[in-house]
Design a protein around this motif. Structure first.
Motif, PDB file in Angstrom:
ATOM      1  N   ARG A  67       0.715  -1.241   0.007  1.00  0.00           N
ATOM      2  CA  ARG A  67       0.223  -0.019   0.024  1.00  0.00           C
ATOM      3  C   ARG A  67       0.959   1.442   0.154  1.00  0.00           C
ATOM      4  O   ARG A  67       0.591   2.154  -0.636  1.00  0.00           O
ATOM      5  CB  ARG A  67      -1.112  -0.022   1.242  1.00  0.00           C
ATOM      6  CG  ARG A  67      -2.082  -0.944   0.728  1.00  0.00           C
ATOM      7  CD  ARG A  67      -3.059  -1.139   2.120  1.00  0.00           C
ATOM      8  NE  ARG A  67      -3.549   0.202   2.221  1.00  0.00           N
ATOM      9  CZ  ARG A  67      -4.854   0.425   2.393  1.00  0.00           C
ATOM     10  NH1 ARG A  67      -5.723  -0.654   2.491  1.00  0.00           N
ATOM     11  NH2 ARG A  67      -5.527   1.651   2.641  1.00  0.00           N
ATOM     12  N   GLU A  68       2.176   1.331   0.589  1.00  0.00           N
ATOM     13  CA  GLU A  68       2.992   2.429   0.587  1.00  0.00           C
ATOM     14  C   GLU A  68       3.333   2.459  -0.889  1.00  0.00           C
ATOM     15  O   GLU A  68       3.549   3.480  -1.395  1.00  0.00           O
ATOM     16  CB  GLU A  68       4.175   2.031   1.521  1.00  0.00           C
ATOM     17  CG  GLU A  68       4.960   3.241   1.431  1.00  0.00           C
ATOM     18  CD  GLU A  68       6.172   3.047   2.556  1.00  0.00           C
ATOM     19  OE1 GLU A  68       7.277   3.926   2.405  1.00  0.00           O
ATOM     20  OE2 GLU A  68       6.141   2.319   3.409  1.00  0.00           O
ATOM     21  N   SER A  71       0.842   4.109  -2.911  1.00  0.00           N
ATOM     22  CA  SER A  71       0.725   5.587  -2.469  1.00  0.00           C
ATOM     23  C   SER A  71       1.598   6.465  -3.132  1.00  0.00           C
ATOM     24  O   SER A  71       1.426   7.904  -3.106  1.00  0.00           O
ATOM     25  CB  SER A  71       0.477   5.804  -1.087  1.00  0.00           C
ATOM     26  OG  SER A  71       1.852   5.739  -0.294  1.00  0.00           O
ATOM     27  N   THR A  72       2.804   5.982  -3.414  1.00  0.00           N
ATOM     28  CA  THR A  72       3.960   6.673  -3.951  1.00  0.00           C
ATOM     29  C   THR A  72       3.604   6.924  -5.588  1.00  0.00           C
ATOM     30  O   THR A  72       4.387   7.895  -6.083  1.00  0.00           O
ATOM     31  CB  THR A  72       5.227   6.117  -4.184  1.00  0.00           C
ATOM     32  OG1 THR A  72       5.573   5.173  -4.734  1.00  0.00           O
ATOM     33  CG2 THR A  72       5.428   5.976  -2.452  1.00  0.00           C
ATOM     34  N   THR A  74       2.296   8.396  -8.872  1.00  0.00           N
ATOM     35  CA  THR A  74       1.605   9.501  -9.446  1.00  0.00           C
ATOM     36  C   THR A  74       0.717   9.417 -10.608  1.00  0.00           C
ATOM     37  O   THR A  74       0.861   8.115 -11.276  1.00  0.00           O
ATOM     38  CB  THR A  74       2.466  10.710  -9.762  1.00  0.00           C
ATOM     39  OG1 THR A  74       3.381  10.021 -10.860  1.00  0.00           O
ATOM     40  CG2 THR A  74       3.616  10.761  -8.583  1.00  0.00           C
ATOM     41  N   GLU A  82       2.191   0.192 -12.186  1.00  0.00           N
ATOM     42  CA  GLU A  82       1.070   0.270 -11.507  1.00  0.00           C
ATOM     43  C   GLU A  82       0.166  -1.157 -11.544  1.00  0.00           C
ATOM     44  O   GLU A  82      -0.022  -1.782 -10.385  1.00  0.00           O
ATOM     45  CB  GLU A  82      -0.278   1.281 -11.739  1.00  0.00           C
ATOM     46  CG  GLU A  82      -1.285   1.205 -10.747  1.00  0.00           C
ATOM     47  CD  GLU A  82      -2.292   2.327 -10.987  1.00  0.00           C
ATOM     48  OE1 GLU A  82      -3.326   2.410 -10.496  1.00  0.00           O
ATOM     49  OE2 GLU A  82      -1.800   3.233 -12.048  1.00  0.00           O
TER      50      GLU A  82
END
Length: 136
Positions: A67-68, A71-72, A74, A82
């Motif tokens: 999840r981290e 979250s990075t 963009t 992704e």
């Protein structure tokens, strides 16, 4: 460049079930990518580090690390990256007995623009969905 080499060497070690060595390299890759502010490489390294945690049975930790990594990312992140992170996270959710979250990650990966242009990740996402369907 060093972080990139460490990340993908760590991935190769991971494929060889050499988890301790992979962890060492991936931790260095994460640190260097963060220092260089290379968010894509940071996310890739984190996701592979999460996969080590998953394979070692630390599913809660693996979910947090994946999840981290997500979250990075963009809006300009590559579809390939992704998809890679989401498929790995989906597999971890499935292993943790969280099929709803796993399905969401696999379906989101498949819905990304040009997802079919990345056959390995595309196939793994479909495989994840089939496994969830088979498990009921």
């Amino acid at each position: 460049m060093i972080s990139n080499a460490l990340c993908f060497t760590g991935d190769a070690l991971l494929a060889l079930d050499r988890h301790t060595e992979a962890t060492e390299l991936l931790l260095r890759a994460v640190r260097l990518a963060r220092e260089a502010e290379d968010l894509a490489l940071y996310a890739a390294s984190l996701s592979r580090l999460a996969t080590v945690a998953h394979l070692q049975g630390s599913l809660h930790s693996a979910v947090d690390i994946h999840r981290e990594a997500l979250s990075t990312l963009t809006p300009s992140a590559s579809t390939w990256l992704e998809m890679e992170v989401r498929v790995r996270l989906g597999a971890t959710y499935a292993a943790a007995g969280r099929p709803t979250e796993a399905r969401h990650e696999f379906e989101t990966a498949l819905a990304l623009p040009a997802a079919a242009d990345h056959p390995r990740q595309y196939g793994r996402a479909h495989g994840g969905l089939r496994a969830l369907d088979a498990a009921g």
